[in-house]
Motif scaffolding. Sequence first.
Motif, mmCIF file in Angstrom:
data_model
loop_
_atom_site.group_PDB
_atom_site.id
_atom_site.type_symbol
_atom_site.label_atom_id
_atom_site.label_comp_id
_atom_site.label_asym_id
_atom_site.label_seq_id
_atom_site.Cartn_x
_atom_site.Cartn_y
_atom_site.Cartn_z
ATOM 1 N N GLY A 111 16.262 30.386 16.534
ATOM 2 C CA GLY A 111 17.209 31.459 16.270
ATOM 3 C C GLY A 111 18.234 31.655 17.372
ATOM 4 N N PHE A 112 18.160 30.875 18.440
ATOM 5 C CA PHE A 112 19.113 30.982 19.539
ATOM 6 C C PHE A 112 19.987 29.743 19.590
ATOM 7 N N GLU A 113 21.265 29.945 19.878
ATOM 8 C CA GLU A 113 22.193 28.831 20.051
ATOM 9 C C GLU A 113 22.039 28.286 21.467
ATOM 10 N N VAL A 114 21.738 27.000 21.567
ATOM 11 C CA VAL A 114 21.557 26.363 22.871
ATOM 12 C C VAL A 114 22.509 25.184 22.960
ATOM 13 N N GLU A 115 23.297 25.152 24.037
ATOM 14 C CA GLU A 115 24.171 24.004 24.246
ATOM 15 C C GLU A 115 23.497 23.105 25.268
ATOM 16 N N GLY A 116 23.450 21.861 24.936
ATOM 17 C CA GLY A 116 22.781 20.941 25.837
ATOM 18 C C GLY A 116 23.442 19.578 25.863
ATOM 19 N N GLU A 117 23.259 18.936 26.971
ATOM 20 C CA GLU A 117 23.697 17.552 27.091
ATOM 21 C C GLU A 117 22.441 16.709 27.044
ATOM 22 N N PHE A 118 22.365 15.853 26.052
ATOM 23 C CA PHE A 118 21.157 15.102 25.807
ATOM 24 C C PHE A 118 21.248 13.719 26.431
ATOM 25 N N GLU A 119 20.112 13.252 26.940
ATOM 26 C CA GLU A 119 20.050 11.933 27.567
ATOM 27 C C GLU A 119 20.080 10.838 26.512
ATOM 28 N N ASP A 120 20.411 9.627 26.953
ATOM 29 C CA ASP A 120 20.345 8.467 26.078
ATOM 30 C C ASP A 120 18.894 8.243 25.655
ATOM 31 N N TYR A 121 18.714 7.743 24.449
ATOM 32 C CA TYR A 121 17.409 7.427 23.891
ATOM 33 C C TYR A 121 17.312 5.915 23.805
ATOM 34 N N GLN A 122 16.333 5.326 24.499
ATOM 35 C CA GLN A 122 16.251 3.870 24.592
ATOM 36 C C GLN A 122 14.863 3.379 24.206
ATOM 37 N N ILE A 123 14.848 2.307 23.389
ATOM 38 C CA ILE A 123 13.579 1.721 22.970
ATOM 39 C C ILE A 123 13.645 0.200 23.006
ATOM 40 N N ILE A 124 12.469 -0.390 23.110
ATOM 41 C CA ILE A 124 12.278 -1.824 22.923
ATOM 42 C C ILE A 124 11.254 -1.977 21.798
ATOM 43 N N PRO A 125 11.682 -2.456 20.635
ATOM 44 C CA PRO A 125 10.714 -2.639 19.549
ATOM 45 C C PRO A 125 9.848 -3.878 19.762
ATOM 46 N N ALA A 126 8.604 -3.787 19.369
ATOM 47 C CA ALA A 126 7.672 -4.920 19.334
ATOM 48 C C ALA A 126 7.079 -4.897 17.927
ATOM 49 N N ALA A 127 7.565 -5.816 17.073
ATOM 50 C CA ALA A 127 7.248 -5.682 15.654
ATOM 51 C C ALA A 127 6.942 -7.012 14.986
ATOM 52 N N ALA A 128 6.109 -6.934 13.959
ATOM 53 C CA ALA A 128 5.935 -8.051 13.040
ATOM 54 C C ALA A 128 7.118 -8.004 12.083
ATOM 55 N N SER A 129 7.502 -9.164 11.581
ATOM 56 C CA SER A 129 8.709 -9.248 10.782
ATOM 57 C C SER A 129 8.480 -10.139 9.569
ATOM 58 N N VAL A 130 9.037 -9.747 8.434
ATOM 59 C CA VAL A 130 8.946 -10.552 7.215
ATOM 60 C C VAL A 130 10.327 -10.581 6.556
ATOM 61 N N ARG A 131 10.692 -11.747 6.012
ATOM 62 C CA ARG A 131 11.960 -11.898 5.290
ATOM 63 C C ARG A 131 11.703 -12.616 3.976
ATOM 64 N N LEU A 132 12.263 -12.082 2.883
ATOM 65 C CA LEU A 132 12.192 -12.681 1.561
ATOM 66 C C LEU A 132 13.597 -13.172 1.200
ATOM 67 N N TYR A 133 13.673 -14.377 0.620
ATOM 68 C CA TYR A 133 14.947 -14.998 0.292
ATOM 69 C C TYR A 133 15.080 -15.204 -1.215
#
Length: 171
Positions: A84-106
């Motif tokens: 219920g309160f207005e807050v002004e903020g400067e947000f930091e960068d959000y950084q990730i490194i994905p580690a994932a299994a991958s599948v592709r259908l053609y």
Amino acid sequence: MKKTITTTIFLFLVILTTNAQVDRSSFKAGLTAGIPVGDASEVSSFSIGFDVNYHWGISRLLDVGFATGFLNAFGDTETINVGGFEVEGEFEDYQIIPAAASVRLYPTYEFKLGADLGYAIGVNEGNEGGFYYRPIVGYNITGNTEINVSYTAIENDPTFSFVMAGVLFLF
């Protein structure tokens, strides 16, 4: 955190070198850019990153493999409503490194559908990462260049999600 990143990269490289003899395998790398949607749109303005993946051809219609890379969502200066309160903020960068299994259908040689599923390792301070999923649609514009669109999401209350467009090059 550094151990996790180092171990992930090491395992990825071991898998690449031990399976280099597979008849139809592909190593692709490229760039992505996108806009945040949902919860991420309140704290970031846009994102850029790079993708790296390695796939083995299981059949003419199916590839499986591993996907990783890096994603940086640039923090934004926003006024948000918190309790219920207005807050002004400067947000930091959000950084990730994905580690994932991958599948592709053609369905055709040019057109592909796929998904990456795994864990997003949080890089920036205070980022715990989370469950990572990325449905993707791609199109081969030449024999060694692909363009794609995807929805990237990291589940860790809140969900950070992005609509991305990218280009991958076959190496």
